[in-house]
Scaffold this motif. Structure first.
Motif, short mmCIF file in Angstrom:
data_model
loop_
_atom_site.label_atom_id
_atom_site.label_comp_id
_atom_site.label_asym_id
_atom_site.label_seq_id
_atom_site.Cartn_x
_atom_site.Cartn_y
_atom_site.Cartn_z
N ARG A 215 13.82 -1.93 -16.45
CA ARG A 215 13.19 -3.18 -16.87
C ARG A 215 13.61 -4.37 -15.99
N ILE A 216 14.13 -4.08 -14.78
CA ILE A 216 14.48 -5.17 -13.87
C ILE A 216 13.22 -5.87 -13.39
N ILE A 217 12.15 -5.10 -13.32
CA ILE A 217 10.91 -5.62 -12.75
C ILE A 217 10.36 -6.78 -13.57
N GLU A 218 10.65 -6.81 -14.87
CA GLU A 218 10.15 -7.89 -15.72
C GLU A 218 10.73 -9.23 -15.32
N ILE A 219 11.98 -9.22 -14.85
CA ILE A 219 12.62 -10.45 -14.39
C ILE A 219 12.12 -10.83 -13.01
N ILE A 220 12.00 -9.81 -12.12
CA ILE A 220 11.61 -10.09 -10.74
C ILE A 220 10.18 -10.61 -10.67
N ILE A 221 9.30 -10.01 -11.46
CA ILE A 221 7.88 -10.33 -11.35
C ILE A 221 7.56 -11.74 -11.84
N SER A 222 8.51 -12.36 -12.57
CA SER A 222 8.28 -13.72 -13.06
C SER A 222 8.31 -14.76 -11.94
N SER A 223 8.94 -14.41 -10.81
CA SER A 223 9.05 -15.36 -9.70
C SER A 223 8.49 -14.84 -8.40
N VAL A 224 8.02 -13.61 -8.38
CA VAL A 224 7.51 -12.99 -7.15
C VAL A 224 6.15 -12.38 -7.42
N LYS A 225 5.24 -12.56 -6.51
CA LYS A 225 3.92 -11.95 -6.63
C LYS A 225 4.02 -10.44 -6.37
N PRO A 226 3.20 -9.65 -7.04
CA PRO A 226 3.25 -8.19 -6.82
C PRO A 226 3.02 -7.80 -5.37
N PHE A 227 2.13 -8.49 -4.68
CA PHE A 227 1.86 -8.16 -3.27
C PHE A 227 3.11 -8.38 -2.43
N GLN A 228 3.81 -9.49 -2.65
CA GLN A 228 5.03 -9.79 -1.90
C GLN A 228 6.11 -8.76 -2.21
N LEU A 229 6.23 -8.41 -3.47
CA LEU A 229 7.26 -7.44 -3.86
C LEU A 229 7.00 -6.08 -3.23
N MET A 230 5.75 -5.65 -3.20
CA MET A 230 5.43 -4.35 -2.65
C MET A 230 5.65 -4.32 -1.14
N ILE A 231 5.22 -5.37 -0.43
CA ILE A 231 5.45 -5.43 1.01
C ILE A 231 6.93 -5.43 1.32
N GLY A 232 7.70 -6.19 0.56
CA GLY A 232 9.15 -6.24 0.79
C GLY A 232 9.81 -4.90 0.57
#
Length: 438
Positions: A215-232
């Motif tokens: 459930r870390i993704i719930e915190i990360i996705i609040s400040s990062v766009k999914p496209f940016q997270l996937m590319i990173g």
């Protein structure tokens, strides 16, 4: 520092500092080298000689089989024509002999073709059966020629060997087997790309699944766009994989040479070749060795290296976006199996096209077409480049590859946006299609 670069740095450091990553980085080369040394040791061991009894009622073939003993093959023949067949069969049952060749006596020597028997407890190899048939057939042919009062020596002298010389249109002499060498070079680079995609693409998928599970993704996705997270994730994991791959190559090559030098074990293809055969081969091919080296230097080395880097990056990024989307759509690796087959199939198809089509017709319609299709071009085009590919074909292929990558990333990001927050439900292909419309 941009958000994407922060994600790349985070993914890279997280992978590199992982204990399993560090352990496998240094343990894997040791395991590979140990297996290679063990295989080289096994291949250098002399095979057990098999004892073959011969019961020749005609008295015409036993001497020809005994001549085979001088060749040092893995089979040793014994002429036991005076011993009864029942006794010989009993010795086969007791494993005193590995096999028994029974040649019955016939009125017409040509009738032997379908009456010779081989008796054994185990099924013989195809090579043994073929060599046995060749010995008998050669003897029957010789006897027929003598019966027809034909001069067998004159016939042997009349036979001729044809050795076609290959010459280029420019007048330079070419070499046989050069196409196989080229496809081997391209195939090696293509195989590396395929293995890297499978190994580190799964690493991207596992990383996404792990973050969903924790459930870390719930915190990360609040400040990062999914496209940016996937590319990173894709770039950060790929950098960690490249680092691990380079360490593997350096350690593996060093250990291979050390094992070969200190233990005297050949770990290459020459492990099964005796020193006498190697010396004979050196004398036979010493004249053409320099020509082969010169031909290898004439290959488009710069194009091969640059093409490997470009297709390596493009191919990995393209397939990693698929793996990331699958990781976002499922909750565990077991559920991911239904989606992995469509990803792996193009890789298998590209290897098949490369080895069975490119080697025979590198500039044919099939080879050119699959070197343009983005899902197969990273491997097929690399196999074509050693044969010389027009620059415009490479440009079109690379453009399509990276354009498809960005297109797939865009579609995968839409799946990623919905899938990373989905828990406890196995998605179907129909649901994935719906996610693309959100």
């Amino acid at each position: 520092m941009s958000i994407i670069s922060l994600i790349i740095k985070r993914e890279f450091i997280a992978k590199v500092r992982n204990k399993s990553f560090v352990v496998m980085t240094f343990l894997s080369p040791l395991l590979f080298v140990a297996i290679a040394v063990f295989i080289g040791y096994l291949s250098s061991m002399k095979a057990e000689t098999k004892r073959i009894a011969i019961h020749d009622e005609t008295g015409l073939f036993a001497s020809d089989f005994l001549k085979e003993n001088k060749k040092g093959a893995e089979f040793k023949y014994y002429n036991l024509s005076e011993v009864e067949i029942a006794v010989l069969k009993d010795s086969i049952a007791k494993e005193s002999f590995n096999g028994l060749i029974v040649i019955p006596k016939t009125e017409n020597i040509n009738d032997l073709g379908g009456k010779v028997e081989f008796i054994s407890n185990d099924s013989p190899s195809i090579s043994f059966i073929e060599s046995t048939q060749d010995v008998i057939a050669s003897k029957i042919t010789k006897l027929n020629l003598e019966r027809l009062k034909l001069d067998t020596l004159a016939i042997q002298k009349a036979q001729s060997n044809v050795n076609i010389h290959l010459v280029k249109a420019s007048g330079e002499e070419s070499l046989k087997g050069l196409n196989e060498i080229k496809i081997g070079i391209g195939g090696a680079f293509g195989y590396l790309i395929m293995m890297f995609i499978i190994i580190y693409g799964n690493m991207v998928m596992r990383s996404v699944i792990e973050e969903k599970t924790n459930r870390i993704i719930e915190i990360i996705i609040s400040s990062v766009k999914p496209f940016q997270l996937m590319i990173g994730k894709i770039v950060g994991t790929s950098l960690a994989g490249i680092l691990q791959f380079m360490i593997w190559a350096i350690i593996g090559l060093g250990l291979m040479f050390a094992a070969s030098a200190f233990f005297g074990v050949n770990v290459g293809p020459s492990a099964r070749i005796s020193p006498e055969m190697m010396h004979s081969a050196e004398q036979q091919f010493s004249g053409s060795a320099q020509m082969y080296i010169a031909e290898l230097w004439n290959l488009p080395i710069a194009s091969i290296i640059i093409g490997f880097v470009v297709y390596f990056i493009g191919g990995y990024f393209l397939y990693s976006s698929f793996y990331a989307a699958i990781g976002a759509a499922v909750d565990n690796q077991t559920d991911s199996q239904q989606f992995l087959l469509p990803i792996i199939m193009p890789l298998i198809l590209s290897v098949y096209i490369g080895f069975f089509t490119v080697v025979n017709d590198p500039h044919g319609t099939i080879a050119v077409a699959f070197s343009m299709i983005p899902l197969t071009s990273p491997i097929v085009m690399l196999m074509r480049i050693p044969f010389g590919v027009p620059w415009w074909q490479i440009a079109i292929s690379v453009s399509l590859l990276f354009a498809t990558f960005f297109l797939v990333v865009w579609f995968a990001a839409k799946i990623y946006r919905v899938g990373i927050l989905m828990y406890g439900k196995k998605p179907s292909w129909k649901e994935l299609y719906k996610w693309l419309k959100y």
